[in-house]
Enzyme design. Structure first.
Site, PDB file in Angstrom:
ATOM      1  CG  HIS A  21      67.679  58.140 104.303  1.00 31.49           C
ATOM      2  ND1 HIS A  21      69.044  57.534 103.586  1.00 31.49           N
ATOM      3  CD2 HIS A  21      67.349  58.909 103.418  1.00 31.49           C
ATOM      4  CE1 HIS A  21      69.110  58.341 102.315  1.00 31.49           C
ATOM      5  NE2 HIS A  21      68.352  59.026 102.408  1.00 31.49           N
ATOM      6  CB  CYS A  30      71.425  64.023 101.673  1.00 28.68           C
ATOM      7  SG  CYS A  30      71.049  64.073  99.914  1.00 28.68           S
ATOM      8  CG  HIS A  79      55.292  52.905 104.701  1.00 29.47           C
ATOM      9  ND1 HIS A  79      55.126  51.976 103.657  1.00 29.47           N
ATOM     10  CD2 HIS A  79      54.452  53.740 104.495  1.00 29.47           C
ATOM     11  CE1 HIS A  79      54.574  52.524 102.911  1.00 29.47           C
ATOM     12  NE2 HIS A  79      54.186  53.632 103.321  1.00 29.47           N
ATOM     13  CD  GLU A 119      69.406  57.602  98.843  1.00 26.98           C
ATOM     14  OE1 GLU A 119      70.247  56.853  99.164  1.00 26.98           O
ATOM     15  OE2 GLU A 119      69.775  58.911  99.096  1.00 26.98           O
TER      16      GLU A 119
HETATM   17  N1  LIG Z   1      77.250  58.004  97.434  1.00 25.34           N
HETATM   18  C1  LIG Z   1      75.996  58.514  98.076  1.00 25.34           C
HETATM   19  N2  LIG Z   1      75.818  59.933  97.715  1.00 25.34           N
HETATM   20  C2  LIG Z   1      74.635  60.317  98.285  1.00 25.34           C
HETATM   21  C3  LIG Z   1      73.732  59.342  98.900  1.00 25.34           C
HETATM   22  C4  LIG Z   1      74.053  58.056  99.124  1.00 25.34           C
HETATM   23  O1  LIG Z   1      73.323  57.523  99.710  1.00 25.34           O
HETATM   24  N3  LIG Z   1      75.234  57.606  98.616  1.00 25.34           N
HETATM   25  N4  LIG Z   1      72.567  59.939  99.573  1.00 25.34           N
HETATM   26  C5  LIG Z   1      72.005  61.261  99.114  1.00 25.34           C
HETATM   27  C6  LIG Z   1      70.956  61.688  99.426  1.00 25.34           C
HETATM   28  O2  LIG Z   1      70.267  60.639 100.531  1.00 25.34           O
HETATM   29  C7  LIG Z   1      69.710  62.147  98.411  1.00 25.34           C
HETATM   30  O3  LIG Z   1      68.549  61.734  98.684  1.00 25.34           O
HETATM   31  C8  LIG Z   1      70.195  61.332  97.252  1.00 25.34           C
HETATM   32  O4  LIG Z   1      70.930  62.010  96.387  1.00 25.34           O
HETATM   33  P1  LIG Z   1      70.973  62.519  94.813  1.00 25.34           P
HETATM   34  O5  LIG Z   1      70.979  61.601  93.840  1.00 25.34           O
HETATM   35  O6  LIG Z   1      71.776  63.645  94.772  1.00 25.34           O
HETATM   36  O7  LIG Z   1      69.467  63.052  94.749  1.00 25.34           O
HETATM   37  P2  LIG Z   1      68.516  64.260  93.858  1.00 25.34           P
HETATM   38  O8  LIG Z   1      67.223  64.008  93.925  1.00 25.34           O
HETATM   39  O9  LIG Z   1      69.062  65.548  94.127  1.00 25.34           O
HETATM   40  O10 LIG Z   1      69.204  63.958  92.433  1.00 25.34           O
HETATM   41  P3  LIG Z   1      69.042  64.438  90.984  1.00 25.34           P
HETATM   42  O11 LIG Z   1      68.986  63.424  90.073  1.00 25.34           O
HETATM   43  O12 LIG Z   1      70.317  65.397  90.821  1.00 25.34           O
HETATM   44  O13 LIG Z   1      67.942  65.770  91.249  1.00 25.34           O
HETATM   45  C9  LIG Z   1      73.074  62.072  98.479  1.00 25.34           C
HETATM   46  N5  LIG Z   1      74.353  61.581  97.750  1.00 25.34           N
HETATM   47 ZN    ZN Z   2      68.149  60.261 100.538  1.00 23.98          ZN
END
Ligand SMILES: Nc1nc2c(c(=O)[nH]1)N=C([C@H](O)[C@H](O)COP(=O)(O)OP(=O)(O)OP(=O)(O)O)CN2
Ligand code: ZN
Length: 132
Positions: A21, A30, A79, A119
């Site tokens: 996504h 993201c 997928h 996620e």
């Molecule tokens: N409230 C939300 N915040 C974020 C979403 C979401 O769906 N709802 N999604 C994203 C991104 O898609 C991202 O892939 C996931 O974010 P994050 O947890 O920050 O990912 P990291 O791998 O960087 O996490 P760390 O554990 O800090 O390494 C962003 N925000």
């Molecule tokens: Zn994501």
């Protein structure tokens, strides 16, 4: 148990899918096309156990929840590029959890209480209906 209390069970079925996504409005990484190994949980609530037959002792067979999930996983989630397959313009995990909830609700899954979507290892969302 006294006369003011009642039995209640909350069961869940976990499911997984791999999908891509992108959050096109996001101001960070993201925004880019990326993928996750998503983990979801469907929660079902019930106040009585089935008393006869093969599902005795259950509020609902986990397999019945899975049966509702299978077509969603097969046709929209596993997928896929979620921006396209779900029709969600901004498929955050909040939006995907609500989308799955509404699909399961539309398919008549009894006792549906919540859908949780994870996620990454550290982040996720749970959607539920709060009745006023
Ligand atoms: N409230 C939300 N915040 C974020 C979403 C979401 O769906 N709802 N999604 C994203 C991104 O898609 C991202 O892939 C996931 O974010 P994050 O947890 O920050 O990912 P990291 O791998 O960087 O996490 P760390 O554990 O800090 O390494 C962003 N925000
Ligand atoms: Zn994501």
């Amino acid at each position: 148990m006294n006369s003011f209390s009642t039995d209640q069970w909350l069961i869940y079925k976990e499911f997984r899918f791999e999908a891509a996504h992108q959050l096109l409005h996001h101001d960070g990484k993201c925004r880019r096309l990326h993928g996750h190994s998503w983990v979801g949980r469907v929660y079902v609530i019930g106040d009585r156990l089935i008393t006869e037959g093969p599902k005795q002792g259950m509020i609902m067979d986990f397999a019945d929840i899975q049966q509702h999930l299978d077509p969603l996983i097969e046709n929209f989630l596993d997928h896929y590029y979620l921006n396209e397959s779900t029709g969600l313009e901004n498929p955050s995990c909040e939006a995907i959890a609500k989308w799955i909830f509404e699909k399961l609700e539309g398919a008549g899954l009894e006792g549906l209480q919540a859908v949780e979507i994870q996620e990454t290892c550290t982040s996720g969302a749970r959607y539920m209906r709060i009745k006023p």
